[in-house]
Enzyme design. Structure first.
Site, PDB file in Angstrom:
ATOM      1  CE  LYS A 131      -4.167  -1.956   2.071  1.00  0.00           C
ATOM      2  NZ  LYS A 131      -3.789  -3.347   1.915  1.00  0.00           N
ATOM      3  CD  GLU A 188      -5.116   5.091   4.140  1.00  0.00           C
ATOM      4  OE1 GLU A 188      -4.680   4.795   3.021  1.00  0.00           O
ATOM      5  OE2 GLU A 188      -6.282   4.849   4.508  1.00  0.00           O
ATOM      6  CG  HIS A 198     -12.099  -2.115   8.652  1.00  0.00           C
ATOM      7  ND1 HIS A 198     -12.337  -0.788   8.360  1.00  0.00           N
ATOM      8  CD2 HIS A 198     -11.568  -2.138   9.907  1.00  0.00           C
ATOM      9  CE1 HIS A 198     -11.952  -0.039   9.383  1.00  0.00           C
ATOM     10  NE2 HIS A 198     -11.494  -0.831  10.323  1.00  0.00           N
ATOM     11  NE  ARG A 253      -7.891  -9.843  -4.067  1.00  0.00           N
ATOM     12  CZ  ARG A 253      -9.007  -9.344  -3.562  1.00  0.00           C
ATOM     13  NH1 ARG A 253     -10.144  -9.474  -4.228  1.00  0.00           N
ATOM     14  NH2 ARG A 253      -9.009  -8.686  -2.420  1.00  0.00           N
TER      15      ARG A 253
END
Length: 614
Positions: free
Chosen positions: A116, A200, A235, A297
């Protein structure tokens, strides 16, 4: 077109790939672990090859065995599905080095987007907007805590190599940061073999918007519009839909163009998803949507994109891997109607959504909507893999039609004795905020209690079922000038209940009768005539903490003799790829602690016993 295909996966995605491959004339090869020897995907494929023990790390995650299976079966190509090795660049390289076709993006693209922090740096260079955060190499707890403070709470800790909501924690204040970081790193190391994290800024009114992209080996890249995956629990996506509610043409053009730009920046080939986070406090706006990550994917939720575009994305994958150009140009793609998908999990909302395992004595999802599943009646849900057992996908000319159609389909599901989240899904689909398209990723956390399914059936359903078991019929006992009713003892699941039955029912009514299933709004209960049975087992109310399922103890936070308070974390169990914290049911003292960190335990094993404070 590829002549033969090995699917390096299991469950519903393996079955879904096999269906398309069969339709376009491709011979299919399944692989299976010891736990999946009788699985549906094994029986659907033309050929099946055993690849090892039940544990994924000894079977589905062993690339060498999968490549050997492809060679043994004569497969020309390997499709990884999603999860497992689908985003493993080394495996993709090994597949091509073995002379096989890899149905997926180039390894360099997987690497570019797999971490990431590196992906965000690349997106910044490409001019794609990203969320504020820390992507640095210094992973010391002090540095990460300092960066979180600089960004400003709340923050989100995310595993650098993460996905699927694992290795991710929201932190609202500095006092909670250290524990959240340790838990996140532990889960990241266990799930991905990489404990590194990034920080973040946590968006307070977030919407999860993602764009399906597709590239080919001829330099073409298109998008197939957006999906909204904002309805999430911890999440993990719960309900997905396409298109996104409240998305105007200008904002759609901006976010989809950004997605294509991101895909081109990594020379992307095949199916991929660019995920964005939107600050929806003032609705969806192009200047408040930021890149989060790319999944290199096929996504679990790809069927909703198929439903609104009329395309088969697996067929697109197979054609691109065969060297063909994309089937359609951008100007040939359009949105038609609305689609929604619900993820049906083998988990028990009444027990904190713990996964549920066992044999599916009843598995009936009807045929009103598209169903993608890898199980059928009589199959066994094992503790070894992800607990998702089916996806239900509904289409309609508009959002409300798609939503109500999906809710009706989920409501009619009858599954037993494995517990599912069907009742929870029904309530989520019917929630006024979701029905109005006014949701964010925190809706379920805020409305949790309101979305929880009923603890027991309605009194009418119970009375009818009891009367039926007593042989009196649902209206028995309602006669003038006669005793109206009498009560009899039944078992509702494992709880003794007294219910009304017809006045003419005999004392031994129900003896020898089969149990009866009561299905209401996605929930299923078993009602049985009372039968004497001895024995009793301890429960949390008695201070006995048993393992709710097979798993591994990864942390023990107390020692024998410790004084604990109600709600205090005692033991953390890792099972079905998730961490489950077990807490004290009341204030007390640790009297017995037979397990230690690292121990493998079976379902029902004693983990800890709490005694009352004298």
């Amino acid at each position: 077109m590829i002549p033969s295909l090995l699917i390096a996966n299991r469950g519903e995605i393996a079955c879904r790939i096999i269906r398309t491959a069969r339709r376009v004339g491709i011979r299919t090869v399944a692989v299976y672990s010891d736990a999946d020897a009788d699985a549906l995907h094994v029986r659907m494929a033309d050929t099946a090859v055993a690849i090892g023990p039940a544990a994924a790390r000894e079977s589905y995650l062993v690339g060498e065995r999968i490549i050997a299976a492809a060679k043994e079966s004569g497969a020309a190509a390997i499709h990884p599905g999603y999860g497992f090795l689908s985003e493993n660049a080394e495996f993709a390289e090994a597949v091509t080095a073995a002379g096989l076709i890899w149905v997926g993006p180039r390894p360099a693209s997987i690497r570019a987007m797999g971490l990431k922090d590196a992906a965000k740096a690349r997106m910044i260079a490409a001019g794609v907007p990203v969320t504020p955060g820390y992507l640095g190499e210094d992973q010391s707890p002090d540095r990460l805590a300092a960066e979180a403070a600089a960004i400003g709470y709340p923050v989100l800790i995310k595993a650098v190599a993460g996905g699927g909501g694992k290795g991710m924690r929201r932190v609202d204040d500095p006092a909670a940061f250290a524990d959240a970081l340790a838990s996140c790193q532990r889960e990241a190391a266990s799930s991905f073999g990489d404990a590194r994290v990034l920080i973040e800024k946590y968006i307070l009114s977030p919407r999860h918007i993602e764009v399906q992209v597709f590239g080919d080996t001829h330099g073409n890249v298109v998008h197939l519009f957006e999906r909204d995956c904002s309805l999430q629990r911890r999440h993990q996506k719960v309900i997905e839909e396409a298109p996104a509610p409240g998305m105007d043409d200008a904002t759609r053009a901006a976010v989809c163009d950004a997605a294509v730009k991101a895909a081109r920046a990594v020379d992307y080939v095949g199916a991929g998803t660019i995920e964005f986070i939107a600050d929806a406090s003032e609705g969806l706006r192009a200047d408040r949507i930021w890149f989060m990550e790319m999944n290199t994917r096929l996504q679990v939720e790809h069927p909703v994109t198929e439903a609104i575009t009329g395309q088969d994305l697996v067929e697109w994958q197979l054609r691109v891997a065969s060297g063909e150009p994309l089937p359609l140009r951008q100007d040939e793609l359009a949105i038609r109607g609305w689609a929604m998908e619900a993820r049906l999990y083998a988990e028990d909302p009444a027990k904190g959504f713990l996964p549920s395992i066992g044999r599916l004595d009843r598995f009936d999802l009807g045929n009103a909507v598209r169903i993608d599943t890898g199980v059928e009646q009589g199959a066994t849900i094992s503790p070894w893999y992800d607990p998702m057992i089916a996806k239900l996908i509904a289409w309609g000319p508009d959002r409300d039609t798609a939503r109500t159609t999906l809710a009706e389909a989920v409501e009619q599901a009858v599954i037993w004795p494995v517990r599912t989240n069907a009742g929870f899904l029904v309530r989520a689909l019917e929630h006024p905020g979701f029905a109005a398209g006014e949701m964010d990723t925190g809706l379920i956390a805020r409305e949790g209690d309101a979305l929880m399914p009923s603890a027991r059936p309605t009194e009418v359903a119970l009375a009818d079922a009891a009367a039926a078991l007593a042989g009196a019929g649902p209206l028995a006992g309602f006669r003038l000038n006669a005793p109206a009713r009498r009560d009899a003892l039944f078992l509702l699941d494992d709880e003794a209940v007294s219910l009304p039955v017809g006045a003419e029912a005999h004392e031994d009514a129900g003896d020898g009768q089969p149990d009866l299933l009561i299905a209401e709004r996605g929930q299923v209960w078993r009602l049985a005539p009372w039968r004497a049975s001895g024995g009793a087992s301890g429960g949390a109310a008695d201070g006995v903490i048993l393992s709710p399922m097979p798993g591994r103890v990864i942390a023990v936070d107390v020692t024998a003799g410790d004084t604990v308070t109600r709600g205090q974390k005692l033991v953390t169990l890792e099972a079905m790829k998730m961490e489950h914290a077990l807490t004290a049911p009341f204030d007390g003292v640790v009297e017995e602690l037979p397990v230690a960190a690292g121990a493998q335990v079976t379902e029902g094993a004693l983990l800890i016993r709490i005694g009352a404070v004298e």
